[in-house]
Design a protein around this motif. Structure first.
Motif, PDB file in Angstrom:
ATOM      1  N   ILE A 200       0.830  -1.212   0.000  1.00 62.04           N
ATOM      2  CA  ILE A 200       0.000   0.000   0.000  1.00 62.04           C
ATOM      3  C   ILE A 200       0.862   1.259   0.000  1.00 62.04           C
ATOM      4  O   ILE A 200       0.363   2.357   0.200  1.00 62.04           O
ATOM      5  N   HIS A 201       2.184   1.056  -0.175  1.00 65.08           N
ATOM      6  CA  HIS A 201       3.132   2.175  -0.347  1.00 65.08           C
ATOM      7  C   HIS A 201       3.203   3.100   0.880  1.00 65.08           C
ATOM      8  O   HIS A 201       3.264   4.316   0.749  1.00 65.08           O
ATOM      9  N   LEU A 202       3.233   2.500   2.074  1.00 59.31           N
ATOM     10  CA  LEU A 202       3.460   3.287   3.282  1.00 59.31           C
ATOM     11  C   LEU A 202       4.921   3.730   3.330  1.00 59.31           C
ATOM     12  O   LEU A 202       5.806   3.012   2.863  1.00 59.31           O
ATOM     13  N   PRO A 203       5.210   4.911   3.901  1.00 58.04           N
ATOM     14  CA  PRO A 203       6.610   5.318   4.072  1.00 58.04           C
ATOM     15  C   PRO A 203       7.300   4.423   5.084  1.00 58.04           C
ATOM     16  O   PRO A 203       6.680   3.961   6.046  1.00 58.04           O
ATOM     17  N   THR A 204       8.599   4.176   4.881  1.00 60.70           N
ATOM     18  CA  THR A 204       9.394   3.312   5.768  1.00 60.70           C
ATOM     19  C   THR A 204       8.603   2.060   6.141  1.00 60.70           C
ATOM     20  O   THR A 204       8.324   1.808   7.312  1.00 60.70           O
ATOM     21  N   PRO A 205       8.225   1.245   5.174  1.00 64.32           N
ATOM     22  CA  PRO A 205       7.320   0.117   5.439  1.00 64.32           C
ATOM     23  C   PRO A 205       7.866  -0.917   6.411  1.00 64.32           C
ATOM     24  O   PRO A 205       7.096  -1.549   7.140  1.00 64.32           O
ATOM     25  N   LYS A 206       9.205  -1.104   6.442  1.00 60.04           N
ATOM     26  CA  LYS A 206       9.767  -2.117   7.336  1.00 60.04           C
ATOM     27  C   LYS A 206       9.664  -1.694   8.809  1.00 60.04           C
ATOM     28  O   LYS A 206       9.852  -2.515   9.702  1.00 60.04           O
ATOM     29  N   LEU A 207       9.381  -0.419   9.061  1.00 56.10           N
ATOM     30  CA  LEU A 207       9.151   0.058  10.426  1.00 56.10           C
ATOM     31  C   LEU A 207       7.662   0.212  10.702  1.00 56.10           C
ATOM     32  O   LEU A 207       7.137  -0.332  11.684  1.00 56.10           O
ATOM     33  N   LEU A 208       6.952   0.964   9.848  1.00 62.00           N
ATOM     34  CA  LEU A 208       5.546   1.253  10.093  1.00 62.00           C
ATOM     35  C   LEU A 208       4.681   0.004   9.986  1.00 62.00           C
ATOM     36  O   LEU A 208       3.705  -0.140  10.735  1.00 62.00           O
TER      37      LEU A 208
END
Length: 345
Positions: A200-208
């Motif tokens: 879903i193209h969240l920023p910093t996906p590996k954290l959020l």
């Protein structure tokens, strides 16, 4: 190269342990950060780097640790404090845009580059945008973002100790175990959360991704166990090493005229954060330390981990930081297109 990385990690872990014995906040993250900065500055011939993939795995562990602090009251508190969250986001972003205009004027630098470089919490997005935009100076964006982030991560935890009399009661690596689902649940949660966040193209996906997945699961299951120290400490070291390695001497020399403006601008953002933190603390009743860490123009992981080490309300810190990051990543691209219509492809 591998041997150099192993030695670098051992030195950073040892420094983190020493900082923990001195009761400093986020000791292992600072240990990795300081070790990398010293190595980049004084041992350039060693050609040491830190793989982004190791940082990504570390973010997944930290994301679980941060998300596990969520309780059933967190969402309710967010709705009650929606006005404050909105005001805080508008104030810090407004101050950042004002600083970008002033910096561009005084330093005679590209305005678009300065806007991207000054935004707090938008490092990943702005670097991607800078790489794809011929009108932007990527050196300026990188230097502004890295110096701002490093300055905040290093200074803010100490400011809350010296100015607000905060007490470091833990290390953000050994959190109290109040029971709940076994911590090994972090593996499927981190993988699933990261996968969905990427899709879903969240920023910093590996954290959020892991933060949101763990938070939802923790509320649904009435709690999860914290990550053990032997995983969280190396994770923080890895995050710190990668952050410190972003400090590129060649980039700084190429944009050295910007450094004083970046430092002054960062100090101004911290002052604005303290002012808004007083408003939030008085209005909602949480501590000034929690409010300051929630407002500080640093990273989600760094400020949340600092809050964990001081036994502050991490869910509040995470909520304010998360809303700001999402606002930047969702709102800034269309804002830039509106402000610079003729410079967009």
């Amino acid at each position: 190269m591998l041997l150099n990385r192993i030695l670098l990690f051992i030195v950073a872990l040892s420094l983190g342990h020493m900082l923990m014995r001195l009761h400093l906040p986020i000791p292992f993250l600072l240990g990795g950060l300081l070790t990398a900065i010293v190595c980049k500055t004084f041992a350039q011939r060693a050609q040491v780097s830190w793989p982004k993939q190791l940082r990504e795995y570390a973010l997944m562990i930290a994301g679980y640790g941060i998300g596990s602090t969520f309780t059933a009251d967190t969402w309710s508190n967010f709705l009650q404090e929606l006005r404050g969250v909105t005001e805080a986001t508008v104030v810090i972003l407004g101050a950042s845009l004002l600083l970008a205009f002033v910096t561009a004027k005084l330093a005679r630098e590209n305005l678009k580059s300065c806007i991207m470089g000054m935004l707090p919490g938008g490092m990943t997005l702005t670097m991607l945008l800078a790489e794809d935009d011929d009108e932007v100076n990527p050196n300026v964006v990188m230097v502004m973002q890295v110096i701002r982030l490093l300055s905040v991560v290093i200074t803010v935890p100490f400011l809350v100790i010296w100015l607000l009399d905060a007490k470091v009661v833990g290390s953000a690596v050994s959190m109290p175990n109040h029971g709940g689902v076994h911590w090994l649940v972090f593996i499927p949660l981190a993988i699933l959360g990261s996968f969905i966040a990427i899709k879903i193209h969240l920023p910093t996906p590996k954290l959020l991704g892991p933060i949101l997945a763990t938070a939802a699961f923790a509320v649904y299951s009435n709690g999860v166990q914290p990550v053990p120290v032997y995983l969280m400490a190396p994770a923080q070291v890895s995050i710190g090493l990668f952050m410190g390695m972003q400090l590129d001497a060649k980039r700084i020399l190429a944009t050295k005229k910007m450094v004083p403006y970046i430092l002054i601008g960062t100090a101004f953002l911290i002052v604005v954060s303290i002012g808004m933190a007083n408003v939030l603390s008085a209005r909602y009743g949480f501590s000034l330390i929690t409010a300051f860490l929630a407002m500080a123009p640093g990273g989600i992981a760094e400020m949340s981990l600092a809050g964990m080490s001081m036994n502050e309300n991490v869910s509040v810190i995470l909520t304010y930081q998360l809303v700001r990051v999402l606002a930047i990543n969702i709102g800034i691209p269309p804002l830039l297109k509106w402000m610079f219509p003729q410079k967009q492809a």
